[in-house]
Design a protein around this motif. Structure first.
Motif, PDB file in Angstrom:
ATOM      1  N   TYR A 169     -10.192  11.940  17.143  1.00 46.59           N
ATOM      2  CA  TYR A 169     -11.367  11.069  17.245  1.00 46.59           C
ATOM      3  C   TYR A 169     -11.825  10.481  15.918  1.00 46.59           C
ATOM      4  N   GLU A 170     -10.952  10.539  14.917  1.00 46.48           N
ATOM      5  CA  GLU A 170     -11.277   9.837  13.678  1.00 46.48           C
ATOM      6  C   GLU A 170     -11.235   8.336  13.948  1.00 46.48           C
ATOM      7  N   TYR A 171     -11.997   7.565  13.140  1.00 47.55           N
ATOM      8  CA  TYR A 171     -11.909   6.118  13.255  1.00 47.55           C
ATOM      9  C   TYR A 171     -10.740   5.606  12.428  1.00 47.55           C
ATOM     10  N   ALA A 172      -9.926   4.762  13.023  1.00 45.34           N
ATOM     11  CA  ALA A 172      -8.795   4.183  12.295  1.00 45.34           C
ATOM     12  C   ALA A 172      -9.281   3.473  11.040  1.00 45.34           C
ATOM     13  N   LYS A 173     -10.417   2.798  11.179  1.00 47.89           N
ATOM     14  CA  LYS A 173     -10.998   2.067  10.054  1.00 47.89           C
ATOM     15  C   LYS A 173     -11.205   2.985   8.839  1.00 47.89           C
ATOM     16  N   ASP A 174     -11.721   4.181   9.099  1.00 46.94           N
ATOM     17  CA  ASP A 174     -11.986   5.108   7.990  1.00 46.94           C
ATOM     18  C   ASP A 174     -10.706   5.466   7.241  1.00 46.94           C
ATOM     19  N   LEU A 175      -9.636   5.630   7.997  1.00 48.84           N
ATOM     20  CA  LEU A 175      -8.362   5.986   7.360  1.00 48.84           C
ATOM     21  C   LEU A 175      -7.861   4.847   6.486  1.00 48.84           C
ATOM     22  N   ILE A 176      -7.990   3.631   7.013  1.00 51.13           N
ATOM     23  CA  ILE A 176      -7.529   2.466   6.254  1.00 51.13           C
ATOM     24  C   ILE A 176      -8.365   2.316   4.978  1.00 51.13           C
ATOM     25  N   VAL A 177      -9.672   2.468   5.127  1.00 51.95           N
ATOM     26  CA  VAL A 177     -10.562   2.345   3.962  1.00 51.95           C
ATOM     27  C   VAL A 177     -10.231   3.437   2.934  1.00 51.95           C
ATOM     28  N   GLU A 178      -9.985   4.645   3.422  1.00 48.78           N
ATOM     29  CA  GLU A 178      -9.646   5.757   2.525  1.00 48.78           C
ATOM     30  C   GLU A 178      -8.371   5.454   1.725  1.00 48.78           C
ATOM     31  N   LEU A 179      -7.343   4.994   2.421  1.00 50.31           N
ATOM     32  CA  LEU A 179      -6.091   4.676   1.732  1.00 50.31           C
ATOM     33  C   LEU A 179      -6.299   3.531   0.740  1.00 50.31           C
ATOM     34  N   TYR A 180      -7.052   2.518   1.154  1.00 46.97           N
ATOM     35  CA  TYR A 180      -7.275   1.376   0.273  1.00 46.97           C
ATOM     36  C   TYR A 180      -8.078   1.796  -0.967  1.00 46.97           C
ATOM     37  N   THR A 181      -9.080   2.632  -0.755  1.00 42.66           N
ATOM     38  CA  THR A 181      -9.900   3.085  -1.885  1.00 42.66           C
ATOM     39  C   THR A 181      -9.027   3.807  -2.912  1.00 42.66           C
ATOM     40  N   GLN A 182      -8.168   4.664  -2.416  1.00 47.78           N
ATOM     41  CA  GLN A 182      -7.281   5.383  -3.336  1.00 47.78           C
ATOM     42  C   GLN A 182      -6.304   4.430  -4.011  1.00 47.78           C
ATOM     43  N   SER A 217      -6.693   1.265  -4.634  1.00 44.27           N
ATOM     44  CA  SER A 217      -7.308   0.347  -5.600  1.00 44.27           C
ATOM     45  C   SER A 217      -7.669   1.057  -6.908  1.00 44.27           C
ATOM     46  N   LYS A 218      -7.641   2.382  -6.889  1.00 44.10           N
ATOM     47  CA  LYS A 218      -7.867   3.119  -8.145  1.00 44.10           C
ATOM     48  C   LYS A 218      -6.608   3.157  -9.005  1.00 44.10           C
ATOM     49  N   GLN A 219      -5.470   2.885  -8.398  1.00 40.36           N
ATOM     50  CA  GLN A 219      -4.203   2.911  -9.137  1.00 40.36           C
ATOM     51  C   GLN A 219      -4.061   1.596  -9.888  1.00 40.36           C
ATOM     52  N   ASN A 220      -3.630   1.662 -11.136  1.00 38.67           N
ATOM     53  CA  ASN A 220      -3.615   0.416 -11.899  1.00 38.67           C
ATOM     54  C   ASN A 220      -2.283  -0.316 -11.886  1.00 38.67           C
ATOM     55  N   LYS A 221      -1.276   0.240 -11.228  1.00 41.25           N
ATOM     56  CA  LYS A 221       0.007  -0.460 -11.242  1.00 41.25           C
ATOM     57  C   LYS A 221       0.370  -1.047  -9.882  1.00 41.25           C
ATOM     58  N   VAL A 222      -0.651  -1.262  -9.048  1.00 40.77           N
ATOM     59  CA  VAL A 222      -0.363  -1.784  -7.710  1.00 40.77           C
ATOM     60  C   VAL A 222      -0.759  -3.257  -7.625  1.00 40.77           C
ATOM     61  N   THR A 223       0.148  -4.094  -7.159  1.00 37.98           N
ATOM     62  CA  THR A 223      -0.164  -5.505  -6.950  1.00 37.98           C
ATOM     63  C   THR A 223      -0.058  -5.826  -5.470  1.00 37.98           C
ATOM     64  N   PHE A 224      -1.086  -6.476  -4.936  1.00 37.39           N
ATOM     65  CA  PHE A 224      -1.039  -6.887  -3.534  1.00 37.39           C
ATOM     66  C   PHE A 224      -0.606  -8.344  -3.451  1.00 37.39           C
ATOM     67  N   TYR A 225       0.528  -8.576  -2.822  1.00 37.21           N
ATOM     68  CA  TYR A 225       0.950  -9.943  -2.566  1.00 37.21           C
ATOM     69  C   TYR A 225       0.679 -10.253  -1.101  1.00 37.21           C
ATOM     70  N   GLY A 275       2.959   3.122  -0.764  1.00 36.77           N
ATOM     71  CA  GLY A 275       2.530   2.507  -2.020  1.00 36.77           C
ATOM     72  C   GLY A 275       1.694   3.459  -2.858  1.00 36.77           C
ATOM     73  N   LEU A 276       0.812   4.188  -2.179  1.00 35.54           N
ATOM     74  CA  LEU A 276      -0.049   5.134  -2.890  1.00 35.54           C
ATOM     75  C   LEU A 276       0.781   6.256  -3.528  1.00 35.54           C
ATOM     76  N   ASP A 277       1.725   6.801  -2.759  1.00 37.32           N
ATOM     77  CA  ASP A 277       2.588   7.868  -3.296  1.00 37.32           C
ATOM     78  C   ASP A 277       3.321   7.407  -4.545  1.00 37.32           C
ATOM     79  N   LEU A 278       3.897   6.210  -4.468  1.00 40.33           N
ATOM     80  CA  LEU A 278       4.741   5.747  -5.563  1.00 40.33           C
ATOM     81  C   LEU A 278       3.905   5.335  -6.766  1.00 40.33           C
ATOM     82  N   ALA A 279       2.710   4.803  -6.513  1.00 34.76           N
ATOM     83  CA  ALA A 279       1.815   4.476  -7.628  1.00 34.76           C
ATOM     84  C   ALA A 279       1.426   5.755  -8.358  1.00 34.76           C
TER      85      ALA A 279
END
Lengths: 429, 629, 94
Positions: free
Chosen positions: B213-226, B228-236, B180-184
């Protein structure tokens, strides 16, 4: 310096193996202009030199040639073969690649690939494209599905006798060609420099390459390939059709004494594949794989492994203690025999294949500031969520350049690199 | 310097002049027969096939080549076209699904219409299944029939269809978020469909990841943060797909969203342990949303294998758990005097048993109630287990860790280091054969509640018994149940129950239905790195498909002869694709929807409808050729 | 560019690439000698690699490389099998 030719592209891809080709095609299909820099006389990398590929047993050529051909004919892709990369720099949003193209000693615009030069050349040398198992000429086309289909003269083995120039129908031969320097400026670079096999002669216990009928896995690939050196499976010491063939796994991987502590990821599967192909061509031969762990982890791989077991290929859990020359040019293997409570036992085979591991082909030191990791492969800055991003912004990597990988994973990662590079160009330029 | 593909490029004409080809009244057919290395020629006498067709009227060129798909092979075709020797092409080689586009490309480069070409499959249909004289005879028949078909070919234009720059991502796990991030970023509109109210998928349940040893949570938060900056993404979120129609560039999809009472107190964007990023737009009542999209990325992910009742004591013996549960419990683990405490229980000794629900072998393992066996390797569990084992030994050195395995598959970059480190820190390994699995039983009298017995291959089949406090079953990966979507979208599924790509190397993220792409573990077990690479590969394919705003489709669709058509509507009755045919005095076909199946041709009483490139007349000629042989 | 490979220029180039030329001539010498010996043996009859090796007193591994070279360039063909070994013979025109 300033007189050097400068060319502009969106992306420069370093390496024309399967990773580079897929990256270039995926970028070209998005409308970007791509240059592929290849050190060899043909694109296609290691993959085009393989026999068949696991787990589908498609011939490597059937899968690689269409991608080679697609790249060669793509409107947005330009190929540069026989090129050495002298420097790759990134400055203010611009990648600069300084390149030297080695001469083919003929005019590529005139050469029609008719091979008259090859047929008439008097010099025979070992053919490295066939694992040194047969001969080639000093003027030659590397192999029948090479792209481009252009001859070259191996200058170090050329007697300058003038025969090829005499017979060339298009007057293409030019003994006086010099290397040519040029520069490519691009917005992004993708490093797809692939791999080399670990050296066969480094391990004392394995005879350091001096024992007859101990060959490398890549030599076996050639023996099994459709246009191989013998066009059938023979052992190299005397042309005997082998009755017993053994594979030694992790010969060069998972071995700290060789500085290669990692798993090379493909050797289990290629050994199983080679056994399957051998059991097709030599149905009566005994086939044995000596291994530590069978790592058949990819899609359909475990099933492939179980099929091989069901076909009667013998899997022996054991590390090989030593290799020596046996009777009648056979190869004697000393191993810990499971059935004898771990005592050392010896078995003789007509032919032994070293399943060598993988080391990086390219060392960026002195050429590019891109970071290597402790395993000497290109470092991935965000290995989990953006596996193709390197330490330098605007430079990406895919395939074995950033660690051992099979073809399936390499192709997926190449698409990923093309996506990252594409988005980078869209946003930062 | 010399560019190695310049020669063709300069003289490549952009327009293809179809008319000259079509008006060329005399058919001049070129036949190109491939050895395919030895794949074909080991079983088919290729020269004999060539010999058998060279005197057929209209055949002007016959060539054989070791690899027709190679450049020299393709150049044979190009040369013959350019010299005017041929105006129809027949290639006899592998299945057209592999190289049809390769040969069309060659024909196009020689300025001929690419649809004046037919393909005889003499590999999959001949040399791989027959041998000797019959193989050669069959190959020869197939080539002859193909020649007859080629005779009737007409120049066709590809269909150009407008395409929406809007992609639906099915699944809000790590692969879906990545894609989703790539395509946005490409500027496409992106709709992410997720059945739960959370983004992050299975990764949300993980803790620190092997080998970094990265936290999975950090990766998810990182992807989500990026994202949510995109303006053409809708979460259903809280949504499922309820209908799916259309074709590449224009799929009509209905999503049904249901209310959910999950974690109302959480705020938008907050990470909830084991569940993911909360998306605070839960519908108050059931709602239906219709969207039109250009392409779909399937990122429907996996779930972990649930052991059968009493499989290694599961659900029967209390101290038997799964790796998935263990990872979640371990997040809250405590250490006292170097001993591990899980859920307030002292764990002096712990055992891991690998390959539970993976690498199952027919005849050895028990199939599930549907008769399924998971014969594949789940790929991620060895590293995951060894990291867990290694971490226990690091933080709780006085807890003994035992690892029962078949093969250790730490194949990935830096994964071997975890194995080394686990060994060095004292994890004890036992290796078992698949037909001699460890036996887990209750240990009523001993100090420890569970006893494990096995024959250890590492000590040359010594019988060993280990008593432990907890057994962790290393359960594998199985695909999520998406059967309703599989039916709606007609998705291909492999014998392993994962979604099936067209070809693992040629088209690894595509399925046979154009416009639907695969990302991550819906296709096969993968770790996060591999899922993200696959997701990005899917993104780049979606980009290439849609970025121009139109797509090109094969022209093999039904065409109505309006002079003959009387508007009976028989075609409409049998057409399997809704809205493809409408009757307005005569039948009209929507070419973008038509799949070219030809059922309409069979039922038309007036012979007024025919599939372009595959006409009834051509079939008759082909059958005649086969019967004549 | 008619004179691009002319005699005078070639002569000086040979000097410049003396080491390469010498190396190449060495290759020619070795292969000519081996080919001659092998061809003489298999001109009228097919032989296995060990048979040829014994007859010309050269290592069998080397003989295999040269016979496979002869095959590759169309000068020899594989014949029937004798035990574990295939036989090779020169094609008529050589």
């Amino acid at each position: 310096m300033n007189s050097r030719k400068k060319l502009n592209f969106d992306t420069v891809v370093i390496g024309g193996g399967i990773a580079g080709l897929q990256t270039a095609i995926d970028l070209g299909d998005q409308g970007f202009k791509v240059a592929i820099i290849e050190k060899d006389a043909t694109i296609g990398g290691t993959m085009i030199r393989l026999s068949k590929v696991f787990p589908t047993l498609d011939c490597a050529s059937c899968i690689t040639t269409p991608k080679m051909s697609e790249a060669a004919h793509h409107d947005n892709i330009t190929l540069f073969t026989m090129c050495t990369l002298n420097a790759l720099d990134k400055e203010s949003n611009k990648v600069t690649a300084s390149i030297t193209q080695q001469p083919r000693y003929l005019d590529p615009d005139k050469c029609i690939g008719c091979r008259q030069c090859e047929y008439n050349c008097p010099v025979y040398v070992l053919d490295e494209e066939q694992g040194d198992l047969t001969l080639r000429k000093a003027a030659y086309i590397p192999f029948s599905n090479a792209i481009p289909q252009l001859a070259l003269i191996d200058v170090e083995n050329c007697s300058l006798c003038g025969k090829c120039a005499k017979v060339c129908p298009t007057d293409a031969i030019d003994y006086f060609q010099e290397p040519e320097d040029f520069i490519i400026e691009a917005r992004t670079a993708v490093v797809t420099t692939g791999f080399n096999m670990t050296p066969a002669d480094q391990k004392k216990e394995y005879g350091q390459g001096k024992i007859e009928n101990v060959i490398t896995a890549l030599q076996m690939e050639r023996i099994l390939a459709p246009h191989g050196p013998y066009m059938r499976a023979l052992r190299p010491s005397d042309g005997k059709e082998p009755e017993s063939i053994a594979f030694i796994q992790c010969a060069g991987s998972r071995d700290k004494s060789l500085g290669v502590s990692y798993c090379s990821r493909v050797c289990c599967m290629y050994a199983i594949k080679q056994c399957m192909l051998l059991s097709g061509s030599l149905p009566l031969a005994d086939l044995t794989i000596y291994y530590m762990d069978i790592r058949a982890f990819g899609k359909g791989y475990e099933q492939f492994y179980q099929n091989a077991k069901a076909m009667g290929i013998e899997f022996v859990k054991s590390k090989i203690a030593s290799i020596s020359q046996g009777a009648d040019q056979s190869v004697a293997l000393k191993y810990e025999a499971q059935e004898e409570g771990g005592k050392l036992a010896t078995r003789e085979h007509d032919l032994v294949v070293l399943s060598l591991g993988i080391v990086p082909e390219w060392d960026p030191t002195g050429i590019c500031d891109i970071a290597k990791d402790t395993d000497q492969f290109i470092q991935c800055k965000m290995p989990k969520i953006a596996p193709t991003i390197t330490s330098i912004e605007g430079m990406f990597t895919a395939g074995v350049a950033s660690g051992p990988k099979d073809i399936v994973d390499t192709i997926a990662e190449s698409g990923a690199a093309a996506m990252e590079a594409g988005n980078y160009m869209k946003h930062y330029h | 310097m010399s560019k190695d593909n310049d020669k063709n490029k300069d003289d490549e004409a952009t327009d293809i002049n179809e008319n000259t080809d079509a008006n060329d009244t005399v058919e001049k057919i070129g036949v190109y027969i491939c050895h395919c290395g030895g794949n074909i020629s080991d079983h088919v006498d290729v020269e004999k096939v060539a010999e058998s067709v060279k005197n057929i009227p209209g055949v002007t060129k016959v060539h054989t080549n070791s690899f027709m798909c190679s450049d020299p092979g393709q150049e044979l075709i190009e040369k013959d076209i350019k010299s005017g020797s041929i105006n129809r092409v027949v290639v006899a080689s592998c299945a057209p699904s592999l190289h049809e586009s390769t040969f069309r490309g060659a024909i196009k480069r020689a300025d001929m219409n690419p649809f004046l070409y037919d393909h005889a499959n003499i590999r999959e249909q001949v040399s791989w299944v027959h041998d000797g004289e019959p193989a050669t005879a069959k190959a020869s028949i197939l080539v002859k029939s193909s020649i007859e078909k080629a005779r009737g070919l007409k120049a066709l234009d590809v269909l150009k269809v407008d395409a929406k720059k809007h992609v639906l991502i099915v699944g809000g796990g790590i692969a879906g978020m990545r894609s989703g991030l790539d395509l946005a970023k490409q500027g496409f509109e992106v709709a992410i469909l997720e059945k739960s109210p959370f983004l992050g998928g299975q990764a949300s349940k993980l803790s620190r990841l092997a080998p970094s040893y990265e936290y999975a949570k950090d990766l998810i938060v990182e992807l989500y943060t990026q994202l949510s900056k995109q303006n053409k993404v809708t979460f259903y979120t809280c949504a499922e797909m309820s209908s799916f129609k259309g074709y590449i560039g224009n799929f009509d999809v209905t999503l049904t969203r249901e209310p959910s009472d999950a974690v109302k107190s959480k705020s938008k964007g907050e990470f909830v342990e084991n569940r993911g990023i909360f998306i605070d737009n839960i519908p108050k009542e059931t709602e239906e949303i219709a969207i039109t999209i250009g392409a779909v990325v399937m990122a429907t992910g996996f779930k972990t294998y649930e052991p059968a009742e009493d499989e290694f004591g599961f659900n029967k013996l209390e101290p038997v758990t799964t790796l998935e549960q263990f990872i979640q419990d371990y997040k809250k683990a405590e250490t006292k005097k170097g001993i591990l405490y899980l859920n307030n229980k002292k764990i002096k000794r712990i055992a891991f048993i690998h390959c539970v629900g993976s690498r199952q072998i027919p005849g050895i393992h028990e199939p599930d109630k549907n008769g399924n066996l998971n014969e594949y390797c789940s790929r991620t569990c060895c590293s995951s287990t060894l990291q867990a084992a290694e971490r226990i030994k690091t933080t709780c050195p006085n807890t003994d860790v035992f690892d029962f395995y078949r093969d250790i598959r730490t194949y990935g970059r830096f994964q071997e280091d975890i194995y080394d480190s686990a060994s060095e820190k004292g994890v004890m390994f036992f290796r078992f054969e698949p037909d001699a699995q460890p036996e887990v039983t209750e240990n009523k009298n001993g100090k420890f509640p569970i006893s494990i017995k096995t024959k250890d291959v590492l000590t040359f089949n010594e019988e060993i018994e280990v008593d432990v406090d907890l057994v962790v079953l290393v359960t594998g990966i199985i695909p999520n149940d998406i059967s309703s979507m599989i039916n709606m979208m007609k998705l291909p599924v492999g014998t392993d129950k994962f979604l099936q790509e067209v070809h693992p190397k040629l088209r690894p993220v595509e399925v046979a239905n154009t416009g639907i792409l695969l990302a991550g573990t819906c296709q096969a077990p993968m770790d996060i790195t591999e899922s993200c690479a696959a997701a990005q590969a899917a993104s780049v394919k979606a980009t290439a498909l849609l970025y121009k705003g139109f797509v090109e489709l094969d022209p093999f669709v039904a065409q109505v002869d309006t002079e003959l058509c009387k508007g009976h509507g028989e075609c409409l009755k049998v057409c399997p694709v809704d809205n493809t045919i409408e009757i307005d005095k005569v039948a009209k076909v929507n070419p973008a929807l038509c799949t070219g199946c030809g059922i309409c041709t069979a039922v038309c009483p007036e012979n007024a409808i025919d599939v372009m490139g595959w006409s009834l007349k051509q079939y008759e000629k082909m059958v005649d050729a086969i019967l004549a042989a | 560019m008619k004179d691009k490979n002319n005699k005078e220029k070639l002569k000086s180039l040979r000097k410049q690439r003396e080491a390469f030329v010498k190396n190449a001539r060495e290759h020619i010498k070795i292969s000519t000698r081996l080919f001659k010996k092998i061809k003489a043996e298999i001109k009228d009859k097919a032989m296995t690699i060990p048979e040829i090796a014994k007859a010309i007193e050269e290592p069998s591994s080397q003989v295999l490389i040269y016979v496979s070279g002869l095959k590759k360039f169309g000068m020899a063909v594989e014949k029937e099998k004798d035990g574990d070994y295939f036989k090779y013979q020169l094609v008529a025109k050589n």
